[in-house]
Motif scaffolding. Structure first.
Motif, PDB file in Angstrom:
ATOM      1  N   ALA A  21      17.822 -14.693  -5.087  1.00 16.92           N
ATOM      2  CA  ALA A  21      16.574 -13.914  -4.292  1.00 16.92           C
ATOM      3  C   ALA A  21      16.862 -12.082  -3.954  1.00 16.92           C
ATOM      4  O   ALA A  21      15.784 -11.909  -4.351  1.00 16.92           O
ATOM      5  CB  ALA A  21      17.621 -15.102  -3.113  1.00 16.92           C
ATOM      6  N   ALA A  22      18.291 -12.476  -4.036  1.00 17.86           N
ATOM      7  CA  ALA A  22      18.153 -10.576  -4.316  1.00 17.86           C
ATOM      8  C   ALA A  22      17.592 -10.033  -5.789  1.00 17.86           C
ATOM      9  O   ALA A  22      17.049  -8.721  -5.479  1.00 17.86           O
ATOM     10  CB  ALA A  22      19.743 -10.230  -4.695  1.00 17.86           C
ATOM     11  N   SER A  23      17.824 -10.174  -7.385  1.00 15.93           N
ATOM     12  CA  SER A  23      16.777  -9.659  -8.283  1.00 15.93           C
ATOM     13  C   SER A  23      15.864 -10.010  -8.236  1.00 15.93           C
ATOM     14  O   SER A  23      14.829  -9.399  -8.259  1.00 15.93           O
ATOM     15  CB  SER A  23      17.357 -10.712  -9.351  1.00 15.93           C
ATOM     16  N   GLU A  24      15.137 -11.433  -7.495  1.00 18.27           N
ATOM     17  CA  GLU A  24      13.703 -10.853  -7.276  1.00 18.27           C
ATOM     18  C   GLU A  24      13.610 -10.464  -6.146  1.00 18.27           C
ATOM     19  O   GLU A  24      12.494  -9.222  -6.691  1.00 18.27           O
ATOM     20  CB  GLU A  24      13.190 -12.339  -6.575  1.00 18.27           C
ATOM     21  N   ALA A  25      14.039 -10.010  -5.019  1.00 18.29           N
ATOM     22  CA  ALA A  25      13.255  -8.794  -4.489  1.00 18.29           C
ATOM     23  C   ALA A  25      13.276  -7.517  -4.924  1.00 18.29           C
ATOM     24  O   ALA A  25      12.663  -6.475  -4.590  1.00 18.29           O
ATOM     25  CB  ALA A  25      14.571  -8.773  -2.771  1.00 18.29           C
ATOM     26  N   LEU A  26      14.505  -7.206  -5.179  1.00 20.06           N
ATOM     27  CA  LEU A  26      14.240  -5.946  -6.085  1.00 20.06           C
ATOM     28  C   LEU A  26      13.070  -5.323  -7.390  1.00 20.06           C
ATOM     29  O   LEU A  26      12.551  -4.767  -7.494  1.00 20.06           O
ATOM     30  CB  LEU A  26      15.973  -5.558  -7.212  1.00 20.06           C
ATOM     31  N   THR A  27      13.250  -7.113  -7.765  1.00 17.80           N
ATOM     32  CA  THR A  27      12.146  -7.443  -8.791  1.00 17.80           C
ATOM     33  C   THR A  27      11.169  -6.283  -8.170  1.00 17.80           C
ATOM     34  O   THR A  27      10.035  -5.770  -8.769  1.00 17.80           O
ATOM     35  CB  THR A  27      12.491  -8.181  -9.800  1.00 17.80           C
ATOM     36  N   LEU A  28      10.492  -7.102  -6.812  1.00 16.50           N
ATOM     37  CA  LEU A  28       9.006  -6.849  -6.766  1.00 16.50           C
ATOM     38  C   LEU A  28       9.363  -5.991  -5.783  1.00 16.50           C
ATOM     39  O   LEU A  28       8.320  -4.885  -6.046  1.00 16.50           O
ATOM     40  CB  LEU A  28       9.348  -8.209  -5.056  1.00 16.50           C
ATOM     41  N   ALA A  29      10.065  -4.834  -5.073  1.00 12.26           N
ATOM     42  CA  ALA A  29      10.336  -4.030  -5.035  1.00 12.26           C
ATOM     43  C   ALA A  29       9.971  -2.566  -6.096  1.00 12.26           C
ATOM     44  O   ALA A  29       9.487  -1.581  -5.815  1.00 12.26           O
ATOM     45  CB  ALA A  29      12.308  -3.171  -4.423  1.00 12.26           C
ATOM     46  N   LEU A  30      10.367  -2.635  -7.265  1.00 15.97           N
ATOM     47  CA  LEU A  30      10.312  -1.915  -8.460  1.00 15.97           C
ATOM     48  C   LEU A  30       8.407  -1.605  -8.616  1.00 15.97           C
ATOM     49  O   LEU A  30       7.833  -0.384  -9.655  1.00 15.97           O
ATOM     50  CB  LEU A  30      10.986  -2.290  -9.405  1.00 15.97           C
ATOM     51  N   ASP A  31       7.904  -2.795  -9.128  1.00 11.08           N
ATOM     52  CA  ASP A  31       6.745  -3.190  -9.347  1.00 11.08           C
ATOM     53  C   ASP A  31       5.980  -2.010  -7.997  1.00 11.08           C
ATOM     54  O   ASP A  31       4.977  -1.747  -8.085  1.00 11.08           O
ATOM     55  CB  ASP A  31       6.557  -4.979  -9.182  1.00 11.08           C
ATOM     56  N   ASP A  32       6.104  -2.219  -6.890  1.00 11.75           N
ATOM     57  CA  ASP A  32       5.629  -2.273  -5.867  1.00 11.75           C
ATOM     58  C   ASP A  32       6.440  -0.286  -6.050  1.00 11.75           C
ATOM     59  O   ASP A  32       4.900   1.028  -6.148  1.00 11.75           O
ATOM     60  CB  ASP A  32       6.543  -1.945  -4.269  1.00 11.75           C
ATOM     61  N   ALA A  33       7.007   0.237  -6.770  1.00 12.60           N
ATOM     62  CA  ALA A  33       7.268   1.684  -6.648  1.00 12.60           C
ATOM     63  C   ALA A  33       6.491   2.155  -8.171  1.00 12.60           C
ATOM     64  O   ALA A  33       6.587   2.966  -8.619  1.00 12.60           O
ATOM     65  CB  ALA A  33       8.739   1.847  -7.517  1.00 12.60           C
ATOM     66  N   CYS A  34       5.929   1.317  -8.812  1.00 12.19           N
ATOM     67  CA  CYS A  34       5.338   0.800  -9.843  1.00 12.19           C
ATOM     68  C   CYS A  34       3.972   1.917  -9.398  1.00 12.19           C
ATOM     69  O   CYS A  34       3.146   2.481 -11.093  1.00 12.19           O
ATOM     70  CB  CYS A  34       5.355   0.615 -11.192  1.00 12.19           C
ATOM     71  N   HIS A  35       3.924   1.556  -8.608  1.00 16.89           N
ATOM     72  CA  HIS A  35       2.086   1.857  -8.104  1.00 16.89           C
ATOM     73  C   HIS A  35       2.413   3.005  -6.899  1.00 16.89           C
ATOM     74  O   HIS A  35       1.154   3.658  -7.222  1.00 16.89           O
ATOM     75  CB  HIS A  35       1.936   0.534  -7.202  1.00 16.89           C
ATOM     76  N   ASP A  36       3.142   2.984  -6.490  1.00 15.39           N
ATOM     77  CA  ASP A  36       3.579   4.171  -5.608  1.00 15.39           C
ATOM     78  C   ASP A  36       4.949   4.839  -5.807  1.00 15.39           C
ATOM     79  O   ASP A  36       5.554   4.704  -4.676  1.00 15.39           O
ATOM     80  CB  ASP A  36       2.883   3.338  -4.100  1.00 15.39           C
ATOM     81  N   PRO A  37       5.674   5.423  -6.591  1.00  9.79           N
ATOM     82  CA  PRO A  37       6.932   5.586  -6.550  1.00  9.79           C
ATOM     83  C   PRO A  37       7.704   6.765  -5.044  1.00  9.79           C
ATOM     84  O   PRO A  37       8.560   6.902  -5.140  1.00  9.79           O
ATOM     85  CB  PRO A  37       7.317   6.292  -8.295  1.00  9.79           C
ATOM     86  N   LEU A  38       6.431   7.604  -4.834  1.00  8.28           N
ATOM     87  CA  LEU A  38       6.770   8.477  -4.342  1.00  8.28           C
ATOM     88  C   LEU A  38       7.112   7.937  -2.800  1.00  8.28           C
ATOM     89  O   LEU A  38       7.620   8.426  -1.944  1.00  8.28           O
ATOM     90  CB  LEU A  38       6.098   9.754  -3.973  1.00  8.28           C
ATOM     91  N   GLY A  39       5.678   7.021  -2.268  1.00  2.80           N
ATOM     92  CA  GLY A  39       5.761   6.449  -1.288  1.00  2.80           C
ATOM     93  C   GLY A  39       6.788   5.122  -0.892  1.00  2.80           C
ATOM     94  O   GLY A  39       6.644   4.923   0.610  1.00  2.80           O
ATOM     95  N   VAL A  40       7.144   4.706  -1.528  1.00  3.06           N
ATOM     96  CA  VAL A  40       8.302   3.645  -1.578  1.00  3.06           C
ATOM     97  C   VAL A  40       9.658   3.753  -1.929  1.00  3.06           C
ATOM     98  O   VAL A  40      10.562   2.358  -1.392  1.00  3.06           O
ATOM     99  CB  VAL A  40       7.347   2.178  -1.964  1.00  3.06           C
ATOM    100  N   THR A  41      10.035   4.951  -2.002  1.00  2.01           N
ATOM    101  CA  THR A  41      10.512   5.022  -2.493  1.00  2.01           C
ATOM    102  C   THR A  41      11.592   6.310  -1.137  1.00  2.01           C
ATOM    103  O   THR A  41      10.990   6.707  -0.632  1.00  2.01           O
ATOM    104  CB  THR A  41      11.331   5.536  -4.192  1.00  2.01           C
ATOM    105  N   GLN A  42      13.027   6.427  -1.491  1.00  2.00           N
ATOM    106  CA  GLN A  42      13.623   7.924  -0.802  1.00  2.00           C
ATOM    107  C   GLN A  42      14.162   8.163  -1.362  1.00  2.00           C
ATOM    108  O   GLN A  42      14.839   7.989  -2.815  1.00  2.00           O
ATOM    109  CB  GLN A  42      14.635   6.685   0.493  1.00  2.00           C
ATOM    110  N   PRO A  43      14.705  10.059  -1.033  1.00  2.00           N
ATOM    111  CA  PRO A  43      15.083  10.821  -2.127  1.00  2.00           C
ATOM    112  C   PRO A  43      17.156  10.316  -2.089  1.00  2.00           C
ATOM    113  O   PRO A  43      16.705  10.174  -1.702  1.00  2.00           O
ATOM    114  CB  PRO A  43      14.364  12.584  -0.297  1.00  2.00           C
ATOM    115  N   TYR A  44      16.975  10.916  -3.205  1.00  2.00           N
ATOM    116  CA  TYR A  44      17.849  10.782  -3.747  1.00  2.00           C
ATOM    117  C   TYR A  44      19.125  12.421  -3.803  1.00  2.00           C
ATOM    118  O   TYR A  44      18.298  12.577  -4.586  1.00  2.00           O
ATOM    119  CB  TYR A  44      18.064  10.350  -5.343  1.00  2.00           C
TER     120      TYR A  44
END
Length: 81
Positions: A21-44
């Motif tokens: 479940a945790a792996s799938e959630a991260l996979t889906l979030a990474l997919d979103d980030a591939c489409h909009d890396p600055l919009g769905v992530t936070q500054p580090y």
């Protein structure tokens, strides 16, 4: 524009060892980030638009955004349990 996802070996190993479940959630979030890396992530740290953090309920990932190469490199994955 779509970014290509790349993994460091250590980050990939952590992602693969996470519960499904945790792996799938991260996979889906990474997919979103591939489409909009600055919009769905936070500054580090400093918001330079290059090193970003992707946070899910049970994990976070540190990402390197390659604007010129259109790559998103997963540098670190941390499972929060």
């Amino acid at each position: 524009m779509f970014y290509r996802l790349k993994y460091g070996p250590a980050a990939e190993a952590v992602h693969e060892s996470m519960p499904s479940a945790a792996s799938e959630a991260l996979t889906l979030a990474l997919d979103d980030a591939c489409h909009d890396p600055l919009g769905v992530t936070q500054p580090y740290g400093e918001d330079d638009g290059v090193v970003r953090m992707l946070v899910t309920e049970q994990s976070f990932a540190v990402l390197l955004v390659g604007q010129q190469t259109k790559t998103l490199t997963v540098l670190q994955v941390t499972y929060l349990g």
